[in-house]
Write a protein that holds these residues in place. Structure first.
Motif, PDB file in Angstrom:
ATOM      1  N   VAL A 152       0.876  -1.170   0.000  1.00  0.00           N
ATOM      2  CA  VAL A 152       0.000   0.000   0.000  1.00  0.00           C
ATOM      3  C   VAL A 152       0.914   1.220   0.000  1.00  0.00           C
ATOM      4  CG1 VAL A 152      -1.890   1.216   1.157  1.00  0.00           C
ATOM      5  CG2 VAL A 152      -1.748  -1.283   1.298  1.00  0.00           C
ATOM      6  N   GLU A 153       1.161   1.745  -1.184  1.00  0.00           N
ATOM      7  CA  GLU A 153       2.108   2.857  -1.350  1.00  0.00           C
ATOM      8  C   GLU A 153       1.749   4.060  -0.478  1.00  0.00           C
ATOM      9  OE1 GLU A 153       4.949   2.894  -2.883  1.00  0.00           O
ATOM     10  OE2 GLU A 153       4.772   1.037  -4.015  1.00  0.00           O
ATOM     11  N   GLY A 154       0.459   4.412  -0.431  1.00  0.00           N
ATOM     12  CA  GLY A 154       0.026   5.587   0.320  1.00  0.00           C
ATOM     13  C   GLY A 154       0.344   5.522   1.807  1.00  0.00           C
ATOM     14  N   GLU A 155       0.430   4.320   2.351  1.00  0.00           N
ATOM     15  CA  GLU A 155       0.729   4.143   3.768  1.00  0.00           C
ATOM     16  C   GLU A 155       2.188   3.743   3.992  1.00  0.00           C
ATOM     17  OE1 GLU A 155      -1.365   4.724   6.473  1.00  0.00           O
ATOM     18  OE2 GLU A 155      -2.595   5.618   4.902  1.00  0.00           O
ATOM     19  N   GLY A 156       2.910   3.479   2.911  1.00  0.00           N
ATOM     20  CA  GLY A 156       4.308   3.059   3.044  1.00  0.00           C
ATOM     21  C   GLY A 156       4.438   1.739   3.765  1.00  0.00           C
ATOM     22  N   VAL A 157       3.626   0.752   3.350  1.00  0.00           N
ATOM     23  CA  VAL A 157       3.583  -0.512   4.071  1.00  0.00           C
ATOM     24  C   VAL A 157       3.422  -1.683   3.102  1.00  0.00           C
ATOM     25  CG1 VAL A 157       1.079  -0.506   4.460  1.00  0.00           C
ATOM     26  CG2 VAL A 157       2.551  -1.622   6.102  1.00  0.00           C
ATOM     27  N   GLU A 158       4.032  -2.804   3.468  1.00  0.00           N
ATOM     28  CA  GLU A 158       3.765  -4.067   2.796  1.00  0.00           C
ATOM     29  C   GLU A 158       3.001  -4.931   3.785  1.00  0.00           C
ATOM     30  OE1 GLU A 158       5.887  -7.732   0.366  1.00  0.00           O
ATOM     31  OE2 GLU A 158       7.161  -6.217   1.319  1.00  0.00           O
ATOM     32  N   THR A 159       1.934  -5.553   3.318  1.00  0.00           N
ATOM     33  CA  THR A 159       1.084  -6.347   4.196  1.00  0.00           C
ATOM     34  C   THR A 159       1.096  -7.811   3.778  1.00  0.00           C
ATOM     35  OG1 THR A 159      -0.897  -6.056   2.836  1.00  0.00           O
ATOM     36  CG2 THR A 159      -0.474  -4.384   4.508  1.00  0.00           C
ATOM     37  N   SER A 160       0.768  -8.651   4.728  1.00  0.00           N
ATOM     38  CA  SER A 160       0.594 -10.074   4.483  1.00  0.00           C
ATOM     39  C   SER A 160      -0.602 -10.522   5.312  1.00  0.00           C
ATOM     40  CB  SER A 160       1.850 -10.836   4.906  1.00  0.00           C
ATOM     41  OG  SER A 160       1.675 -12.217   4.703  1.00  0.00           O
ATOM     42  N   PHE A 161      -1.489 -11.300   4.693  1.00  0.00           N
ATOM     43  CA  PHE A 161      -2.726 -11.695   5.364  1.00  0.00           C
ATOM     44  C   PHE A 161      -2.805 -13.197   5.592  1.00  0.00           C
ATOM     45  CE2 PHE A 161      -3.939  -7.624   3.583  1.00  0.00           C
ATOM     46  CZ  PHE A 161      -4.752  -7.077   4.565  1.00  0.00           C
ATOM     47  N   PHE A 162      -3.276 -13.548   6.796  1.00  0.00           N
ATOM     48  CA  PHE A 162      -3.610 -14.918   7.163  1.00  0.00           C
ATOM     49  C   PHE A 162      -5.097 -14.944   7.499  1.00  0.00           C
ATOM     50  CE2 PHE A 162       0.872 -14.664   8.029  1.00  0.00           C
ATOM     51  CZ  PHE A 162       1.374 -15.939   7.815  1.00  0.00           C
ATOM     52  N   GLN A 163      -5.802 -15.970   7.062  1.00  0.00           N
ATOM     53  CA  GLN A 163      -7.218 -16.136   7.393  1.00  0.00           C
ATOM     54  C   GLN A 163      -7.330 -17.053   8.601  1.00  0.00           C
ATOM     55  OE1 GLN A 163      -9.768 -14.614   5.353  1.00  0.00           O
ATOM     56  NE2 GLN A 163     -10.977 -15.030   7.182  1.00  0.00           N
ATOM     57  N   VAL A 164      -8.046 -16.595   9.624  1.00  0.00           N
ATOM     58  CA  VAL A 164      -8.269 -17.383  10.828  1.00  0.00           C
ATOM     59  C   VAL A 164      -9.769 -17.337  11.113  1.00  0.00           C
ATOM     60  CG1 VAL A 164      -7.670 -17.720  13.251  1.00  0.00           C
ATOM     61  CG2 VAL A 164      -6.004 -16.676  11.700  1.00  0.00           C
ATOM     62  N   GLY A 165     -10.492 -18.359  10.681  1.00  0.00           N
ATOM     63  CA  GLY A 165     -11.951 -18.322  10.788  1.00  0.00           C
ATOM     64  C   GLY A 165     -12.486 -17.175   9.949  1.00  0.00           C
ATOM     65  N   GLU A 166     -13.349 -16.355  10.538  1.00  0.00           N
ATOM     66  CA  GLU A 166     -13.906 -15.202   9.827  1.00  0.00           C
ATOM     67  C   GLU A 166     -13.008 -13.973   9.909  1.00  0.00           C
ATOM     68  OE1 GLU A 166     -17.903 -14.061  10.619  1.00  0.00           O
ATOM     69  OE2 GLU A 166     -18.639 -16.113  10.636  1.00  0.00           O
ATOM     70  N   THR A 167     -11.952 -14.047  10.699  1.00  0.00           N
ATOM     71  CA  THR A 167     -11.083 -12.902  10.943  1.00  0.00           C
ATOM     72  C   THR A 167      -9.742 -13.118  10.260  1.00  0.00           C
ATOM     73  OG1 THR A 167     -12.167 -12.609  13.081  1.00  0.00           O
ATOM     74  CG2 THR A 167     -10.082 -11.489  12.784  1.00  0.00           C
ATOM     75  N   PRO A 187      11.069   4.834   5.755  1.00  0.00           N
ATOM     76  CA  PRO A 187      11.308   5.237   7.146  1.00  0.00           C
ATOM     77  C   PRO A 187      10.328   6.264   7.705  1.00  0.00           C
ATOM     78  CG  PRO A 187      13.070   6.048   5.714  1.00  0.00           C
ATOM     79  CD  PRO A 187      12.193   5.170   4.879  1.00  0.00           C
ATOM     80  N   ASP A 188       9.567   6.952   6.861  1.00  0.00           N
ATOM     81  CA  ASP A 188       8.620   7.953   7.367  1.00  0.00           C
ATOM     82  C   ASP A 188       7.190   7.421   7.447  1.00  0.00           C
ATOM     83  OD1 ASP A 188       8.202   7.801   4.603  1.00  0.00           O
ATOM     84  OD2 ASP A 188       7.708   9.924   4.425  1.00  0.00           O
ATOM     85  N   SER A 189       7.001   6.127   7.240  1.00  0.00           N
ATOM     86  CA  SER A 189       5.646   5.558   7.272  1.00  0.00           C
ATOM     87  C   SER A 189       5.155   5.415   8.716  1.00  0.00           C
ATOM     88  CB  SER A 189       5.626   4.194   6.597  1.00  0.00           C
ATOM     89  OG  SER A 189       6.226   3.223   7.421  1.00  0.00           O
ATOM     90  N   PRO A 190       3.824   5.381   8.897  1.00  0.00           N
ATOM     91  CA  PRO A 190       3.280   5.189  10.252  1.00  0.00           C
ATOM     92  C   PRO A 190       3.792   3.917  10.934  1.00  0.00           C
ATOM     93  CG  PRO A 190       1.548   5.899   8.762  1.00  0.00           C
ATOM     94  CD  PRO A 190       2.766   5.627   7.912  1.00  0.00           C
ATOM     95  N   ILE A 191       3.983   2.843  10.170  1.00  0.00           N
ATOM     96  CA  ILE A 191       4.469   1.599  10.782  1.00  0.00           C
ATOM     97  C   ILE A 191       5.918   1.740  11.217  1.00  0.00           C
ATOM     98  CG2 ILE A 191       4.997  -0.847  10.326  1.00  0.00           C
ATOM     99  CD1 ILE A 191       2.012  -0.233  10.884  1.00  0.00           C
TER     100      ILE A 191
END
Length: 133
Positions: free
Chosen positions: A35-50, A60-64
């Motif tokens: 997500v370029e706008g947030e300066g983040v790379e994400t990875s998703f795991f599915q656990v039930g419905e969540t 280095p200036d991203s919120p994360i």
């Protein structure tokens, strides 16, 4: 709010954390996304419905990056699925919650997102998510 959509966890190294969570949850992540706008790379795991969303800073200036610098790795936010993000923002604003971005922005996993400031939610960063139409 219909359900917990995901729990976001800030991590320093996405590859190592994917391995760790694969062992913990007994399954592989199902997608990664930048997500370029947030300066983040994400990875998703599915656990039930969540879902569990791992977040690694891409600059280095991203919120994360700032979060990791201040607090280290750990739970960053909890996200709730909403049917109408605009109506929910108006409702919560009327209830006195501090909204960080009143105009929904594009987030990961085909979502529109809005964040509530932790000082109005007992120290928890809350994200509202609506599936993009």
């Amino acid at each position: 709010m219909r359900k917990i959509e995901h729990i976001g966890i800030a991590v320093a190294d996405l590859r190592k954390s994917n391995d760790l969570f694969q062992k913990l949850l007994g399954k592989k992540h199902f997608k990664t996304e930048i997500v370029e706008g947030e300066g983040v790379e994400t990875s998703f795991f599915q656990v039930g419905e969540t879902k569990v969303e791992l977040l690694q800073a891409t600059r280095p200036d991203s919120p994360i990056a700032k979060y990791l610098e201040k607090k280290s790795e750990g739970i960053h936010h909890i996200a709730f699925d909403v049917e109408d993000i605009h109506a929910e923002v108006a409702r919560l604003k009327g209830e006195g919650f501090e909204i960080l971005n009143e105009t929904p922005k594009e987030g990961a996993d085909n979502k529109l997102v809005v964040f509530l400031h932790p000082r109005s939610t007992n120290g928890v960063l809350v994200e509202l998510c609506q599936e993009k139409q």
